[in-house]
Design an enzyme around this catalytic site. Structure first.
Site, PDB file in Angstrom:
ATOM      1  N   ARG A  87       0.857  -1.180   0.000  1.00 35.26           N
ATOM      2  CA  ARG A  87       0.000   0.000   0.000  1.00 35.26           C
ATOM      3  C   ARG A  87       0.893   1.231   0.000  1.00 35.26           C
ATOM      4  O   ARG A  87       1.919   1.278   0.691  1.00 35.26           O
ATOM      5  CB  ARG A  87      -0.914   0.037   1.232  1.00 35.26           C
ATOM      6  CG  ARG A  87      -2.093  -0.922   1.171  1.00 35.26           C
ATOM      7  CD  ARG A  87      -3.132  -0.517   0.114  1.00 35.26           C
ATOM      8  NE  ARG A  87      -4.266  -1.436   0.057  1.00 35.26           N
ATOM      9  CZ  ARG A  87      -4.342  -2.495  -0.741  1.00 35.26           C
ATOM     10  NH1 ARG A  87      -3.364  -2.797  -1.557  1.00 35.26           N
ATOM     11  NH2 ARG A  87      -5.429  -3.254  -0.732  1.00 35.26           N
ATOM     12  N   ASP A 127       4.381  -0.370  -7.010  1.00 35.75           N
ATOM     13  CA  ASP A 127       3.110  -0.714  -7.649  1.00 35.75           C
ATOM     14  C   ASP A 127       1.981   0.093  -7.012  1.00 35.75           C
ATOM     15  O   ASP A 127       0.856   0.061  -7.484  1.00 35.75           O
ATOM     16  CB  ASP A 127       2.828  -2.215  -7.507  1.00 35.75           C
ATOM     17  CG  ASP A 127       1.569  -2.625  -8.252  1.00 35.75           C
ATOM     18  OD1 ASP A 127       1.472  -2.298  -9.452  1.00 35.75           O
ATOM     19  OD2 ASP A 127       0.678  -3.247  -7.641  1.00 35.75           O
ATOM     20  N   GLU A 183      -2.449   7.632  -4.794  1.00 38.72           N
ATOM     21  CA  GLU A 183      -2.821   6.997  -6.061  1.00 38.72           C
ATOM     22  C   GLU A 183      -4.308   7.120  -6.398  1.00 38.72           C
ATOM     23  O   GLU A 183      -4.696   6.977  -7.563  1.00 38.72           O
ATOM     24  CB  GLU A 183      -2.430   5.515  -6.048  1.00 38.72           C
ATOM     25  CG  GLU A 183      -3.283   4.655  -5.114  1.00 38.72           C
ATOM     26  CD  GLU A 183      -2.924   3.180  -5.160  1.00 38.72           C
ATOM     27  OE1 GLU A 183      -1.736   2.844  -5.089  1.00 38.72           O
ATOM     28  OE2 GLU A 183      -3.861   2.362  -5.248  1.00 38.72           O
ATOM     29  N   HIS A 229      -0.826  -0.064  -9.616  1.00 38.58           N
ATOM     30  CA  HIS A 229      -1.555  -1.033  -8.768  1.00 38.58           C
ATOM     31  C   HIS A 229      -2.004  -2.238  -9.601  1.00 38.58           C
ATOM     32  O   HIS A 229      -3.178  -2.595  -9.643  1.00 38.58           O
ATOM     33  CB  HIS A 229      -2.754  -0.369  -8.081  1.00 38.58           C
ATOM     34  CG  HIS A 229      -3.104  -1.008  -6.774  1.00 38.58           C
ATOM     35  ND1 HIS A 229      -3.308  -0.296  -5.618  1.00 38.58           N
ATOM     36  CD2 HIS A 229      -3.259  -2.313  -6.433  1.00 38.58           C
ATOM     37  CE1 HIS A 229      -3.604  -1.134  -4.633  1.00 38.58           C
ATOM     38  NE2 HIS A 229      -3.566  -2.372  -5.111  1.00 38.58           N
ATOM     39  N   GLN A 230      -1.021  -2.828 -10.237  1.00 40.41           N
ATOM     40  CA  GLN A 230      -1.256  -3.867 -11.239  1.00 40.41           C
ATOM     41  C   GLN A 230      -0.897  -5.262 -10.730  1.00 40.41           C
ATOM     42  O   GLN A 230      -1.157  -6.258 -11.399  1.00 40.41           O
ATOM     43  CB  GLN A 230      -0.367  -3.497 -12.448  1.00 40.41           C
ATOM     44  CG  GLN A 230      -0.403  -4.380 -13.630  1.00 40.41           C
ATOM     45  CD  GLN A 230       0.694  -4.021 -14.636  1.00 40.41           C
ATOM     46  OE1 GLN A 230       1.120  -2.877 -14.712  1.00 40.41           O
ATOM     47  NE2 GLN A 230       1.146  -4.998 -15.392  1.00 40.41           N
ATOM     48  N   ALA A 231      -0.291  -5.307  -9.535  1.00 42.98           N
ATOM     49  CA  ALA A 231       0.291  -6.580  -9.087  1.00 42.98           C
ATOM     50  C   ALA A 231      -0.729  -7.714  -9.043  1.00 42.98           C
ATOM     51  O   ALA A 231      -0.401  -8.872  -9.281  1.00 42.98           O
ATOM     52  CB  ALA A 231       0.951  -6.391  -7.726  1.00 42.98           C
ATOM     53  N   PHE A 232      -1.984  -7.364  -8.752  1.00 47.03           N
ATOM     54  CA  PHE A 232      -2.993  -8.422  -8.610  1.00 47.03           C
ATOM     55  C   PHE A 232      -3.497  -8.921  -9.965  1.00 47.03           C
ATOM     56  O   PHE A 232      -4.188  -9.924 -10.044  1.00 47.03           O
ATOM     57  CB  PHE A 232      -4.208  -7.877  -7.825  1.00 47.03           C
ATOM     58  CG  PHE A 232      -5.061  -6.943  -8.647  1.00 47.03           C
ATOM     59  CD1 PHE A 232      -4.675  -5.641  -8.866  1.00 47.03           C
ATOM     60  CD2 PHE A 232      -6.232  -7.386  -9.249  1.00 47.03           C
ATOM     61  CE1 PHE A 232      -5.440  -4.782  -9.646  1.00 47.03           C
ATOM     62  CE2 PHE A 232      -7.007  -6.550 -10.037  1.00 47.03           C
ATOM     63  CZ  PHE A 232      -6.605  -5.237 -10.235  1.00 47.03           C
TER      64      PHE A 232
END
Ligand code: NAI
Length: 345
Positions: A231, A255, A260, A292-295
């Site tokens: 986060r 990320d 954001e 915030h693409q990691a997932f």
């Protein structure tokens, strides 16, 4: 039929939710807007709202949803720092997706790290322009380096195993260390002082906000690489920028970003960037930012949709008992959720 207002919809969300929703007779009202005080009323007539990480679910929003007759907040994320769980207690039940693919996030953390230290982001642009020079692309081996992992939960552990596969020395810090594991836990300051790479995998709480502060940066090794797929609020952006400018921090792989919420997940390419700190970070050759693409893997999206639909169903069709409910009755969300065998309230 259970009706769900689905906030902050992106095109990649719809296929999985439409498929699982149709299988269980659930109707989704897909809204592009984020949830906040102004948009909460759009959930009028819905039984539940489905929200993501940058939706605002504070006390005022919760009261508004409650007035509109909403009964359940279904987070389609693991983290729930954007939900005032205390304010929801007694009004709306809150469920989340505790794990959808911890591999997706841990693998993305390693992808960012490798991209950064082997300058893949630079090389990709060069070779597209037929520039085959290697000047300035020298990286370093991960083998033999020390990585400090903060937070050894589901994602942190997978990241540790990936790092071990690279022949790295792993040290870790966790507020609740697992003494039965083979993980070498050290105090936080020792981790700061010994790590060549620091990767963050703990939740954002009052305690962890700005865990990476100016003080913490001072304690770190010169040239340290910081990876944050957890986060944004874990890092004090000014401290990060200062550390990079003083050449104390060698690289940052992010990320997530403190501010954001209004920027990430959106195409802002036609706009002037108002966030000067973000613009400065993006301008730096040793900073890599993903939005915030990691997932975002097919596997994870599928699991998110399946689990969220399952959470909503178990709330409305299983006497309200759901294993994935975030309960605040005992003041300790994790302990309560695991031990509770009955409805939260
Ligand atoms: P988890 O709950 O399995 O593990 C979190 C670990 O952090 C636990 O071991 C816990 O004891 C530890 N922890 C709690 N407070 C701490 C503190 N003050 N200091 C140090 N450690 C502390 O969670 P999981 O699934 O591993 O996820 C970790 C984080 O990753 C989530 O909180 C979320 O913020 C982030 N995340 C990011 C995603 C992305 O797309 N970038 C996707 C999914 C999760």
């Amino acid at each position: 039929m259970i009706k769900v207002a689905f906030y902050d919809t992106k095109e990649y969300d719809r296929p999985g939710f439409e498929r699982y929703g149709a299988q269980h007779g659930m109707e989704f009202l897909f809204l592009e807007t984020k949830l906040n005080e102004d948009t909460a009323a759009l959930a009028k007539g819905c039984d539940a709202v489905c929200v993501f990480v940058n939706d605002t679910v504070n006390a005022a929003v919760i009261d508004r949803l409650y007035e509109e007759g909403v009964k359940l907040i279904a987070l389609r994320s693991a983290g729930y720092n954007n939900v005032d769980v205390r304010a929801a207690f007694g009004k709306l039940h809150v469920v989340h997706v505790p794990a959808y693919s911890p591999y997706a996030v841990a693998e993305h953390a390693m992808a960012l790290l490798l991209t950064s230290i082997r300058r893949i982001h630079k090389a990709y642009i060069r070779t597209r322009e037929f520039n085959f020079s290697l000047n300035g692309l020298a990286g370093f081996d991960l083998h033999g380096k020390t990585v400090g992992v903060i937070g050894t939960g589901k994602i942190g552990r997978i990241f540790i195993n990936i790092c071990r596969g690279f022949g790295m020395n792993v040290i870790a810090y966790d507020l609740f260390p697992d003494r039965n594991s083979d993980i070498e836990y050290v105090p936080l300051d020792e981790l700061f002082g010994k790590s060549d790479i620091i990767s963050l995998h703990c939740p954002l709480t009052d305690e962890t906000r700005h865990l990476i502060s100016a003080d913490a940066v001072e304690k770190m090794k010169k040239g340290v690489v910081i990876v944050n797929t957890s986060r944004g609020g874990l890092i004090d952006t000014d401290a990060l920028l200062g550390g990079i400018l003083r050449r104390k921090i060698g690289a940052a792989c992010l990320d997530v970003y403190e501010e954001e919420a209004d920027v990430f997940f959106e195409d802002r390419s036609g706009h002037i960037m108002n966030d000067e700190a973000l613009a400065r970070l993006i301008s730096m050759p040793n900073v890599i930012i993903t939005s915030h693409q990691a997932f975002l893997t097919e596997d994870a999206l599928n699991n998110i949709a399946e689990t969220t639909v399952g959470n909503i169903l178990s709330y409305f069709e299983n006497d309200g008992i759901c294993d994935n409910e975030l309960c605040y009755r005992c003041g300790n969300i994790e302990r309560c959720r695991k031990e509770r065998k009955e409805r939260c309230f």
